[in-house]
Design a protein around this motif. Structure first.
Motif, PDB file in Angstrom:
ATOM      1  N   TYR A  55      12.504  -1.740  -6.771  1.00  0.00           N
ATOM      2  CA  TYR A  55      11.560  -2.816  -6.518  1.00  0.00           C
ATOM      3  C   TYR A  55      11.360  -3.601  -7.804  1.00  0.00           C
ATOM      4  O   TYR A  55      11.331  -3.020  -8.892  1.00  0.00           O
ATOM      5  CB  TYR A  55      10.234  -2.253  -6.012  1.00  0.00           C
ATOM      6  CG  TYR A  55      10.464  -1.336  -4.842  1.00  0.00           C
ATOM      7  CD1 TYR A  55      10.632  -1.858  -3.571  1.00  0.00           C
ATOM      8  CD2 TYR A  55      10.587   0.040  -5.025  1.00  0.00           C
ATOM      9  CE1 TYR A  55      10.891  -1.028  -2.500  1.00  0.00           C
ATOM     10  CE2 TYR A  55      10.858   0.873  -3.962  1.00  0.00           C
ATOM     11  CZ  TYR A  55      11.013   0.343  -2.699  1.00  0.00           C
ATOM     12  OH  TYR A  55      11.305   1.153  -1.638  1.00  0.00           O
ATOM     13  N   SER A 112       5.588   7.757   2.696  1.00  0.00           N
ATOM     14  CA  SER A 112       5.766   9.079   2.115  1.00  0.00           C
ATOM     15  C   SER A 112       4.987  10.146   2.839  1.00  0.00           C
ATOM     16  O   SER A 112       5.087  11.319   2.507  1.00  0.00           O
ATOM     17  CB  SER A 112       5.304   9.056   0.649  1.00  0.00           C
ATOM     18  OG  SER A 112       3.930   8.744   0.591  1.00  0.00           O
ATOM     19  N   SER A 157      12.344  -5.757  -2.815  1.00  0.00           N
ATOM     20  CA  SER A 157      12.971  -4.437  -2.787  1.00  0.00           C
ATOM     21  C   SER A 157      14.456  -4.603  -2.514  1.00  0.00           C
ATOM     22  O   SER A 157      14.882  -5.535  -1.814  1.00  0.00           O
ATOM     23  CB  SER A 157      12.345  -3.553  -1.709  1.00  0.00           C
ATOM     24  OG  SER A 157      12.692  -3.991  -0.410  1.00  0.00           O
ATOM     25  N   THR A 213       0.633   3.563 -15.920  1.00  0.00           N
ATOM     26  CA  THR A 213       1.415   4.741 -15.561  1.00  0.00           C
ATOM     27  C   THR A 213       0.459   5.890 -15.304  1.00  0.00           C
ATOM     28  O   THR A 213      -0.701   5.847 -15.731  1.00  0.00           O
ATOM     29  CB  THR A 213       2.430   5.083 -16.669  1.00  0.00           C
ATOM     30  OG1 THR A 213       3.302   6.124 -16.228  1.00  0.00           O
ATOM     31  CG2 THR A 213       1.733   5.534 -17.952  1.00  0.00           C
ATOM     32  N   CYS A 234       3.526   0.205 -11.158  1.00  0.00           N
ATOM     33  CA  CYS A 234       3.948   1.594 -11.031  1.00  0.00           C
ATOM     34  C   CYS A 234       3.483   2.123  -9.682  1.00  0.00           C
ATOM     35  O   CYS A 234       2.635   1.518  -9.021  1.00  0.00           O
ATOM     36  CB  CYS A 234       3.413   2.460 -12.170  1.00  0.00           C
ATOM     37  SG  CYS A 234       1.678   2.937 -12.023  1.00  0.00           S
ATOM     38  N   LEU A 235       4.009   3.259  -9.270  1.00  0.00           N
ATOM     39  CA  LEU A 235       3.557   3.918  -8.055  1.00  0.00           C
ATOM     40  C   LEU A 235       2.188   4.524  -8.290  1.00  0.00           C
ATOM     41  O   LEU A 235       1.920   5.092  -9.351  1.00  0.00           O
ATOM     42  CB  LEU A 235       4.542   5.007  -7.637  1.00  0.00           C
ATOM     43  CG  LEU A 235       5.902   4.538  -7.130  1.00  0.00           C
ATOM     44  CD1 LEU A 235       6.786   5.731  -6.828  1.00  0.00           C
ATOM     45  CD2 LEU A 235       5.749   3.664  -5.907  1.00  0.00           C
ATOM     46  N   TYR A 243      10.925  -0.896 -10.878  1.00  0.00           N
ATOM     47  CA  TYR A 243      10.724   0.551 -10.769  1.00  0.00           C
ATOM     48  C   TYR A 243      11.514   1.071  -9.579  1.00  0.00           C
ATOM     49  O   TYR A 243      11.929   0.318  -8.689  1.00  0.00           O
ATOM     50  CB  TYR A 243       9.239   0.882 -10.587  1.00  0.00           C
ATOM     51  CG  TYR A 243       8.686   0.430  -9.257  1.00  0.00           C
ATOM     52  CD1 TYR A 243       8.377  -0.919  -9.043  1.00  0.00           C
ATOM     53  CD2 TYR A 243       8.512   1.323  -8.204  1.00  0.00           C
ATOM     54  CE1 TYR A 243       7.912  -1.346  -7.824  1.00  0.00           C
ATOM     55  CE2 TYR A 243       8.042   0.888  -6.975  1.00  0.00           C
ATOM     56  CZ  TYR A 243       7.744  -0.444  -6.791  1.00  0.00           C
ATOM     57  OH  TYR A 243       7.301  -0.868  -5.572  1.00  0.00           O
ATOM     58  N   LEU A 290       0.762   0.955  -4.867  1.00  0.00           N
ATOM     59  CA  LEU A 290       1.107   0.402  -6.170  1.00  0.00           C
ATOM     60  C   LEU A 290      -0.117   0.259  -7.053  1.00  0.00           C
ATOM     61  O   LEU A 290      -1.233   0.127  -6.572  1.00  0.00           O
ATOM     62  CB  LEU A 290       1.703  -1.004  -6.010  1.00  0.00           C
ATOM     63  CG  LEU A 290       3.071  -1.191  -5.392  1.00  0.00           C
ATOM     64  CD1 LEU A 290       3.360  -2.684  -5.274  1.00  0.00           C
ATOM     65  CD2 LEU A 290       4.129  -0.529  -6.227  1.00  0.00           C
ATOM     66  N   PHE A 323       6.679   2.603   1.112  1.00  0.00           N
ATOM     67  CA  PHE A 323       6.129   3.853   0.620  1.00  0.00           C
ATOM     68  C   PHE A 323       5.709   4.768   1.763  1.00  0.00           C
ATOM     69  O   PHE A 323       4.632   5.307   1.766  1.00  0.00           O
ATOM     70  CB  PHE A 323       4.946   3.580  -0.303  1.00  0.00           C
ATOM     71  CG  PHE A 323       5.290   2.613  -1.376  1.00  0.00           C
ATOM     72  CD1 PHE A 323       6.162   2.972  -2.379  1.00  0.00           C
ATOM     73  CD2 PHE A 323       4.791   1.331  -1.370  1.00  0.00           C
ATOM     74  CE1 PHE A 323       6.510   2.080  -3.369  1.00  0.00           C
ATOM     75  CE2 PHE A 323       5.133   0.431  -2.356  1.00  0.00           C
ATOM     76  CZ  PHE A 323       5.997   0.807  -3.363  1.00  0.00           C
ATOM     77  N   GLY A 345       0.628   6.607  -2.913  1.00  0.00           N
ATOM     78  CA  GLY A 345       1.874   6.096  -2.388  1.00  0.00           C
ATOM     79  C   GLY A 345       1.976   4.595  -2.413  1.00  0.00           C
ATOM     80  O   GLY A 345       3.005   4.037  -2.043  1.00  0.00           O
ATOM     81  N   PRO A 369      -0.447   1.333   0.833  1.00  0.00           N
ATOM     82  CA  PRO A 369       0.802   1.160   1.584  1.00  0.00           C
ATOM     83  C   PRO A 369       0.678   0.172   2.734  1.00  0.00           C
ATOM     84  O   PRO A 369       1.674  -0.365   3.193  1.00  0.00           O
ATOM     85  CB  PRO A 369       1.095   2.568   2.101  1.00  0.00           C
ATOM     86  CG  PRO A 369       0.432   3.475   1.115  1.00  0.00           C
ATOM     87  CD  PRO A 369      -0.837   2.747   0.732  1.00  0.00           C
ATOM     88  N   GLY A 393      11.408   3.559  -6.304  1.00  0.00           N
ATOM     89  CA  GLY A 393      10.456   4.232  -5.425  1.00  0.00           C
ATOM     90  C   GLY A 393      11.132   4.633  -4.136  1.00  0.00           C
ATOM     91  O   GLY A 393      11.693   3.783  -3.428  1.00  0.00           O
TER      92      GLY A 393
END
Length: 446
Positions: A314, A26, A336, A420, A367-368, A307, A374, A24, A372, A391, A309
């Protein structure tokens, strides 16, 4: 999970074996080393949260549906949130009802696949203030709707976690399929099984938003264990209903690794092969029993959350137990797969050989998170938590189910599911599976 481990978790952040930084990266700010602080007992006895957070109960099993179609069904499971314009949000919520469910998904004309099956989905519409404005059936007559996944075109893929055929459990039709649900207008797609995506005990799916490939997990807890699949649609990224055009179903093979449980080093990577499934319909033999040729196929016990990402997919193996036939023991793995490099990587491993402070009792839906990292729903023994994972791999408690469903002297708590976030990342939605309750959690999310 032991009381000692849970006591440590309630106090603040701990660490996984492994780190999520590569997953992640990001550029978003990471959460602090202590998450949001310790969980505080809820005076209402429903949901324990950190200071500064609050919840709203959106829906409870047994209450009337706003549509007048019947009552809110039991066993609230997988879920996704969709923007509906003007600050409104639609939630699509699965109901993992088996043949003995007390509160079925009401059968509605045009939305019912098999009147003898009690599962399906409901759709909640929230007003700009976060309150429940509408609630209706989205899919009915399906069985054991566990998790699923959203599509890039804003529909929900609901998965049946069963292989029952017509004649079993009072069913009139075969089950074990994926169904597509349009949260804006469920009648637009109806109740049509996506048969080319395979008939097996589906758990969750994730769609590659760049290539249109659909990845699927199989939740099998007895040998031979489940497989990790990819579906190559004939009409990739074709929009609502496009998956009905069919495609090719393949299963993951890691050469030399017949059981993913043997991998215990986070960061370990493997080249993979994809093998065409001989009979996706499982007309004579369940897929995981089928002959995949001289190289065999790679299995894993309890494949669950899945999911997309960043640039990869993943997925979770909830646990592996040697006493049940697994090659090695663990309390959960997060894997992953990078389709550009064709590489599979173990990102996180939960106990039992790891530090006893690790949360490690059957991770399930994931979920994310806004930072960034989980959010992970727990589905194991004892108290049940939603955990956050930064992360950097730091783990912290976010919520604890305070609804005791056990008997005198034997407390018990239902699992969490369907975590979510709203499109603006300001609200976390999550279900308590039993008693079926859907929560909206607000607070200082980072």
């Amino acid at each position: 999970m032991s009381v000692t481990r849970r006591s440590l978790l309630a106090a603040g952040a701990v660490a996984f074996s492994g780190a999520l930084g590569p997953l992640f990266a990001s550029g978003r700010a990471r959460a602090s080393a202590h998450g949001y602080g310790p969980l505080l007992p809820d005076p209402g006895g429903l949901l324990d949260l950190p200071a500064g957070f609050s919840y709203r109960v959106l829906s409870r099993a047994g209450d009337p549906l706003r549509s007048g179609e019947g009552t809110v069904p039991s066993h609230c499971d997988g879920m996704a949130a969709f923007g509906a314009g003007g600050g409104r949000v639609r939630l699509v919520r699965n109901h993992e009802n088996r043949a003995d469910a007390a509160l079925r998904v009401p059968a509605v004309d045009g939305l019912t696949y098999d009147p003898g099956a009690l599962g399906g989905c409901t759709v909640l519409e929230l007003d700009p203030g976060g309150g429940l404005a509408a609630e209706r059936v989205g899919l009915a007559g399906t069985a054991v709707n566990c998790a699923g996944g959203r599509t890039p075109w804003n529909t929900w893929l609901s998965c049946e976690e069963t292989e029952d055929r017509a004649g079993a459990s009072g069913y009139a039709r075969d089950h074990g399929y994926v169904f597509e649900v349009d949260p804006a207008d469920p009648h637009r797609l109806g109740a049509v099984p996506l048969t080319a995506m395979g008939r097996f005990a589906h758990e969750a799916v994730a769609v590659d938003p760049y290539r249109g490939v659909v990845y699927e997990t199989e939740d099998a807890f007895v040998r031979p264990f489940g497989l990790f699949y990819r579906f190559l649609p004939a009409r990739p990224l074709g929009g609502p209903g496009s998956l009905r055009a069919g495609g090719v179903l393949e299963a993951l093979r890691v050469p030399g690794v017949p059981d993913l449980s043997v991998v215990d080093r986070p960061g370990a990577e493997f080249p993979v092969e994809w093998v065409r499934v001989p009979d996706p319909s499982a007309a004579g033999t369940p897929i995981r029993f089928q002959d995949f040729g001289p190289g065999g196929i790679t299995h894993a016990q309890k494949l669950e959350g899945c999911y997309w990402g960043g640039t990869g997919v993943y997925f979770v193996s909830s646990y592996a137990r040697g006493s049940e036939g697994a090659a090695a023991d663990h309390h959960g793995q997060v894997w992953s797969y990078d389709p550009r490099r064709g590489r599979l990587r173990l990102e996180v491993r939960f106990g039992p050989a790891a530090d006893v402070r690790l949360p490690g009792d059957s991770p399930d839906n994931i979920c994310l998170a806004p930072d960034g990292g989980l959010m992970v729903c727990e589905d194991g023994g004892g108290e049940q938590y939603v955990f956050g994972v930064t992360p950097a791999g730091e783990v912290y408690p976010v919520a604890r189910n305070a609804q005791d469903i056990g008997g005198p002297g034997a407390p018990a708590w239902g699992e969490f599911a369907g975590v979510t976030f709203s499109p603006d990342a300001r609200t976390m939605y999550v279900n308590a599976y039993t008693p079926g309750t859907t929560f909206a959690v607000t607070g200082p999310w980072r």
